[in-house]
Design a protein around this motif. Structure first.
Motif, PDB file in Angstrom:
ATOM      1  N   HIS A 141      51.121  39.764  35.975  1.00 38.24           N
ATOM      2  CA  HIS A 141      50.845  39.324  37.339  1.00 38.24           C
ATOM      3  C   HIS A 141      50.019  38.041  37.402  1.00 38.24           C
ATOM      4  CE1 HIS A 141      52.646  42.853  39.160  1.00 38.24           C
ATOM      5  NE2 HIS A 141      51.996  43.610  38.293  1.00 38.24           N
ATOM      6  N   GLY A 142      49.778  37.422  36.238  1.00 39.17           N
ATOM      7  CA  GLY A 142      49.078  36.151  36.204  1.00 39.17           C
ATOM      8  C   GLY A 142      47.632  36.240  36.651  1.00 39.17           C
ATOM      9  N   VAL A 143      46.965  37.351  36.335  1.00 38.00           N
ATOM     10  CA  VAL A 143      45.584  37.566  36.749  1.00 38.00           C
ATOM     11  C   VAL A 143      44.649  37.288  35.579  1.00 38.00           C
ATOM     12  CG1 VAL A 143      43.927  39.231  37.678  1.00 38.00           C
ATOM     13  CG2 VAL A 143      46.320  39.293  38.420  1.00 38.00           C
ATOM     14  N   THR A 144      43.597  36.534  35.843  1.00 41.13           N
ATOM     15  CA  THR A 144      42.625  36.189  34.811  1.00 41.13           C
ATOM     16  C   THR A 144      41.614  37.318  34.637  1.00 41.13           C
ATOM     17  OG1 THR A 144      42.824  33.840  35.351  1.00 41.13           O
ATOM     18  CG2 THR A 144      40.870  34.517  34.101  1.00 41.13           C
ATOM     19  N   VAL A 145      41.282  37.631  33.405  1.00 40.62           N
ATOM     20  CA  VAL A 145      40.297  38.670  33.125  1.00 40.62           C
ATOM     21  C   VAL A 145      38.925  38.191  33.595  1.00 40.62           C
ATOM     22  CG1 VAL A 145      39.183  40.061  31.332  1.00 40.62           C
ATOM     23  CG2 VAL A 145      41.620  39.507  31.157  1.00 40.62           C
ATOM     24  N   PRO A 146      38.251  38.957  34.441  1.00 36.12           N
ATOM     25  CA  PRO A 146      36.995  38.476  35.046  1.00 36.12           C
ATOM     26  C   PRO A 146      35.798  38.565  34.099  1.00 36.12           C
ATOM     27  CG  PRO A 146      37.461  40.702  35.786  1.00 36.12           C
ATOM     28  CD  PRO A 146      38.651  40.270  34.971  1.00 36.12           C
ATOM     29  N   THR A 147      34.866  37.667  34.317  1.00 28.93           N
ATOM     30  CA  THR A 147      33.591  37.709  33.588  1.00 28.93           C
ATOM     31  C   THR A 147      32.397  37.767  34.537  1.00 28.93           C
ATOM     32  OG1 THR A 147      33.497  35.296  33.476  1.00 28.93           O
ATOM     33  CG2 THR A 147      34.549  36.435  31.626  1.00 28.93           C
ATOM     34  N   THR A 148      32.632  37.552  35.830  1.00 28.93           N
ATOM     35  CA  THR A 148      31.580  37.638  36.845  1.00 28.93           C
ATOM     36  C   THR A 148      32.043  38.570  37.953  1.00 28.93           C
ATOM     37  OG1 THR A 148      32.399  35.817  38.218  1.00 28.93           O
ATOM     38  CG2 THR A 148      30.942  35.244  36.372  1.00 28.93           C
ATOM     39  N   TYR A 149      31.104  38.974  38.817  1.00 29.08           N
ATOM     40  CA  TYR A 149      31.464  39.852  39.927  1.00 29.08           C
ATOM     41  C   TYR A 149      32.460  39.173  40.861  1.00 29.08           C
ATOM     42  CZ  TYR A 149      31.129  42.841  44.025  1.00 29.08           C
ATOM     43  OH  TYR A 149      31.441  43.656  45.086  1.00 29.08           O
ATOM     44  N   ASP A 150      32.245  37.906  41.186  1.00 33.11           N
ATOM     45  CA  ASP A 150      33.156  37.194  42.075  1.00 33.11           C
ATOM     46  C   ASP A 150      34.554  37.114  41.476  1.00 33.11           C
ATOM     47  OD1 ASP A 150      31.226  36.813  43.980  1.00 33.11           O
ATOM     48  OD2 ASP A 150      30.748  34.744  43.385  1.00 33.11           O
ATOM     49  N   PHE A 206      35.750  39.251  39.439  1.00 35.99           N
ATOM     50  CA  PHE A 206      36.243  40.632  39.464  1.00 35.99           C
ATOM     51  C   PHE A 206      36.950  40.910  40.795  1.00 35.99           C
ATOM     52  CE2 PHE A 206      34.803  45.360  39.073  1.00 35.99           C
ATOM     53  CZ  PHE A 206      36.010  45.717  38.486  1.00 35.99           C
ATOM     54  N   THR A 207      36.298  40.568  41.907  1.00 29.67           N
ATOM     55  CA  THR A 207      36.913  40.814  43.212  1.00 29.67           C
ATOM     56  C   THR A 207      38.133  39.912  43.428  1.00 29.67           C
ATOM     57  OG1 THR A 207      35.327  39.303  44.282  1.00 29.67           O
ATOM     58  CG2 THR A 207      34.786  41.657  44.261  1.00 29.67           C
ATOM     59  N   LYS A 208      38.093  38.698  42.916  1.00 37.64           N
ATOM     60  CA  LYS A 208      39.259  37.812  43.024  1.00 37.64           C
ATOM     61  C   LYS A 208      40.447  38.375  42.241  1.00 37.64           C
ATOM     62  CE  LYS A 208      36.738  33.476  43.863  1.00 37.64           C
ATOM     63  NZ  LYS A 208      36.336  32.159  43.309  1.00 37.64           N
ATOM     64  N   ALA A 209      40.159  38.947  41.079  1.00 34.30           N
ATOM     65  CA  ALA A 209      41.230  39.564  40.289  1.00 34.30           C
ATOM     66  C   ALA A 209      41.849  40.731  41.056  1.00 34.30           C
ATOM     67  CB  ALA A 209      40.683  40.042  38.946  1.00 34.30           C
ATOM     68  N   MET A 210      41.008  41.542  41.710  1.00 34.01           N
ATOM     69  CA  MET A 210      41.540  42.664  42.481  1.00 34.01           C
ATOM     70  C   MET A 210      42.319  42.178  43.690  1.00 34.01           C
ATOM     71  SD  MET A 210      38.708  45.705  42.055  1.00 34.01           S
ATOM     72  CE  MET A 210      37.259  44.786  42.552  1.00 34.01           C
ATOM     73  N   ASP A 211      41.841  41.107  44.335  1.00 35.73           N
ATOM     74  CA  ASP A 211      42.593  40.517  45.439  1.00 35.73           C
ATOM     75  C   ASP A 211      43.980  40.058  44.964  1.00 35.73           C
ATOM     76  OD1 ASP A 211      40.612  40.843  47.381  1.00 35.73           O
ATOM     77  OD2 ASP A 211      39.690  38.888  46.950  1.00 35.73           O
ATOM     78  N   ALA A 212      44.046  39.492  43.778  1.00 34.59           N
ATOM     79  CA  ALA A 212      45.320  39.012  43.244  1.00 34.59           C
ATOM     80  C   ALA A 212      46.300  40.164  43.025  1.00 34.59           C
ATOM     81  CB  ALA A 212      45.082  38.256  41.937  1.00 34.59           C
ATOM     82  N   PHE A 213      45.804  41.282  42.520  1.00 33.63           N
ATOM     83  CA  PHE A 213      46.677  42.443  42.349  1.00 33.63           C
ATOM     84  C   PHE A 213      47.144  42.984  43.694  1.00 33.63           C
ATOM     85  CE2 PHE A 213      44.811  42.915  38.002  1.00 33.63           C
ATOM     86  CZ  PHE A 213      46.019  42.968  37.294  1.00 33.63           C
ATOM     87  N   VAL A 246      37.725  50.191  49.442  1.00 33.01           N
ATOM     88  CA  VAL A 246      38.818  51.037  49.923  1.00 33.01           C
ATOM     89  C   VAL A 246      39.593  50.300  51.016  1.00 33.01           C
ATOM     90  CG1 VAL A 246      39.429  53.209  51.061  1.00 33.01           C
ATOM     91  CG2 VAL A 246      37.615  53.183  49.324  1.00 33.01           C
ATOM     92  N   ALA A 247      38.868  49.696  51.940  1.00 33.11           N
ATOM     93  CA  ALA A 247      39.504  48.985  53.054  1.00 33.11           C
ATOM     94  C   ALA A 247      40.355  47.816  52.568  1.00 33.11           C
ATOM     95  CB  ALA A 247      38.437  48.485  54.032  1.00 33.11           C
ATOM     96  N   LYS A 248      39.918  47.168  51.498  1.00 39.11           N
ATOM     97  CA  LYS A 248      40.664  46.019  50.958  1.00 39.11           C
ATOM     98  C   LYS A 248      41.836  46.420  50.080  1.00 39.11           C
ATOM     99  CE  LYS A 248      36.715  42.825  50.996  1.00 39.11           C
ATOM    100  NZ  LYS A 248      35.774  42.028  50.155  1.00 39.11           N
ATOM    101  N   GLY A 249      41.972  47.712  49.818  1.00 39.72           N
ATOM    102  CA  GLY A 249      43.083  48.169  48.994  1.00 39.72           C
ATOM    103  C   GLY A 249      42.798  48.169  47.510  1.00 39.72           C
ATOM    104  N   TYR A 250      41.540  47.947  47.127  1.00 36.36           N
ATOM    105  CA  TYR A 250      41.192  48.002  45.703  1.00 36.36           C
ATOM    106  C   TYR A 250      41.305  49.446  45.178  1.00 36.36           C
ATOM    107  CZ  TYR A 250      38.802  43.469  46.561  1.00 36.36           C
ATOM    108  OH  TYR A 250      38.489  42.175  46.904  1.00 36.36           O
ATOM    109  N   VAL A 251      41.009  50.394  46.057  1.00 38.02           N
ATOM    110  CA  VAL A 251      41.074  51.825  45.740  1.00 38.02           C
ATOM    111  C   VAL A 251      42.009  52.485  46.750  1.00 38.02           C
ATOM    112  CG1 VAL A 251      39.756  53.988  45.654  1.00 38.02           C
ATOM    113  CG2 VAL A 251      38.735  51.860  44.788  1.00 38.02           C
ATOM    114  N   ALA A 252      42.939  53.291  46.273  1.00 39.66           N
ATOM    115  CA  ALA A 252      43.898  53.944  47.169  1.00 39.66           C
ATOM    116  C   ALA A 252      43.249  55.107  47.907  1.00 39.66           C
ATOM    117  CB  ALA A 252      45.098  54.437  46.381  1.00 39.66           C
TER     118      ALA A 252
END
Length: 435
Positions: free
Chosen positions: A175-184, A186-193, A255-261
């Motif tokens: 899915h072309g997602v970069t492995v995160p190293t910071t909290y920001d 991390f959330t960007k990676a989840m947004d990408a998924f 949960v609201a952002k869809g990171y967790v079902a």
């Protein structure tokens, strides 16, 4: 190995209500067993686990160094020791040394009843204290009321555990997602998924994982003072203030952002784990107890990283070696504990997928194993082990499960959940401390 999560302090108040016995005398009392010819040793690790393999080797070294001494080893069920430890070790049939669970309700309770040997003098003499970080020492030391974190040594751990992020490298690449190293990141990676229609985090609201995710989020804004206040009752805890407030709100936001079902509210830890093993989930936030299973069962490329941005992480020492007060071979028991902390045994734990407390990472041959240990060492060296969210008070595991199920399915707001988990916490602390 979810067994570590549920024990908390469920029975410590019963012991305090019944009155506690004076803790046993120092480890130089009668019964040291200097002339003993038998060492009765119990533990409950499977033969093919990292600890089981390492401790089999430790037993062989012990035999080689103690010719003429018979080791009577018995592998016991965890539940058997957990439920009957007090009765067993207070009888003539008990062991001279055994593996036992850490925490107020277990090792702390038995120490307060005078059933465990005070290991303080031996710990200093043999340098065990110098091999364990302050946060690892917390679960080895207990007050006269059986509360961990202060007082004398009643157990010695030789492995650890902690919560991390496991991730599917193949899904990140796909899915072309970069492995995160910071909290920001991390959330960007989840947004990408989420943008690709993929739920980034497998979760389990019906058991411990959801509470641990909340705790990780709270720990993002925590310091050692908060951990000591929450876990060790140093000062009152305000559940409507940081870091618990942001932990609950961020959980709800995820949960609201869809990171967790939302459907994960009814799932158990096994469901979460098998979702990751099957390759369906990009990530899970969970503990090192999954590591060996993942290594054996997963067919895709995977790895792990520490929860981004956190100094503090859910985790603790592993279980303890304890010496019953009635041991007839205390000196031999101390020798065995010493062997389990040697570099050879620590390396065996690490090379078989465990988390040793005193290993040289350069002696670990598998890169994944090495990273597992290096990350644990990073946490331990910065005094970053924060224990588990359900530990503080009796019955708190079920309280947290109920609270975060309702946050996942949207039946309660973050404020309502914080109210729901604050009251049992306060009542439990008052019952234990009288304050």
């Amino acid at each position: 190995m979810t067994r570590f999560r549920k024990l908390g302090v469920a029975v410590v108040t019963a012991a305090l209500a019944a009155g506690t016995l004076a803790a046993c005398g120092g480890d130089g009392d009668s019964g040291d067993g200097g002339d003993a010819k038998t060492l009765k040793l119990w533990h409950y690790e499977s033969a093919n686990s990292a600890m089981g393999i390492a401790w089999d080797r430790a037993i062989q070294i012990f035999k080689d160094e103690h010719p003429g001494v018979e080791v009577q080893f018995e592998r016991k069920a965890f539940e058997q020791i957990q439920q009957n430890a007090g009765m067993i070790i207070n009888s003539s049939e008990g062991p001279d040394i055994m593996e036992y669970n850490k925490g107020n309700a277990t090792a702390g309770l038995l120490s307060s009843q005078g059933l465990l040997t005070d290991l303080t003098t031996e710990t200093t003499k043999r340098g065990w204290d110098s091999k364990l970080s302050p946060s690892l020492q917390t679960t080895a030391r207990y007050s006269d009321k059986g509360v961990m974190g202060e007082g004398n040594w009643y157990g010695v751990p030789n492995y650890g555990e902690y919560v991390m992020v496991y991730y599917n490298k193949d899904l990140f690449t796909k899915h072309g997602v970069t492995v995160p190293t910071t909290y920001d990141e991390f959330t960007k990676a989840m947004d990408a998924f989420v943008a690709k229609g993929v739920t980034p985090l497998a979760e389990a609201g019906a058991e411990y994982p959801a509470g641990q995710l909340f705790y990780q989020l709270a720990l993002a804004k925590a310091d050692r003072k908060f951990v000591d206040d929450y876990q060790l009752y140093k000062n009152p805890v305000d559940f409507k203030a940081e870091p618990l407030k942001s932990g609950a709100q961020t959980f709800a936001d995820w949960v609201a952002k869809g990171y967790v079902a939302k459907t994960s509210a009814s799932l158990k830890a096994e469901d979460m784990g098998t979702a990751f093993i099957s390759g369906k989930a990009p990530m899970i936030v969970s503990g090192s107890w999954w590591y060996g299973r993942f290594k054996n069962e997963i067919k895709f490329n995977w790895d792990s990283f520490l929860f981004p941005g956190n100094k503090f992480h859910a985790g603790s020492s592993g279980n303890l070696w304890v010496v019953p007060a009635g041991s007839k071979a205390k000196g031999l028991a101390y020798d065995f504990i010493d062997i389990t902390l040697r570099p050879e045994i620590q390396a065996l734990i690490g090379n078989n997928g465990g988390v040793p407390v005193a290993a040289d990472a350069s002696q670990i041959t598998d890169p994944k194993n090495q990273k597992l240990i290096e990350n644990f060492n990073t946490i331990s060296q910065q005094d970053g082990l924060a224990f588990y969210p359900d530990w503080p008070v009796p019955g708190y595991y079920d309280v947290l499960v109920s609270g975060f199920q309702s946050l996942i399915n949207g039946s309660k707001t973050p404020d309502q959940v914080l109210d729901a988990i604050a009251k049992p916490y306060g009542e439990g602390v008052k019952e234990i401390t009288g304050k």
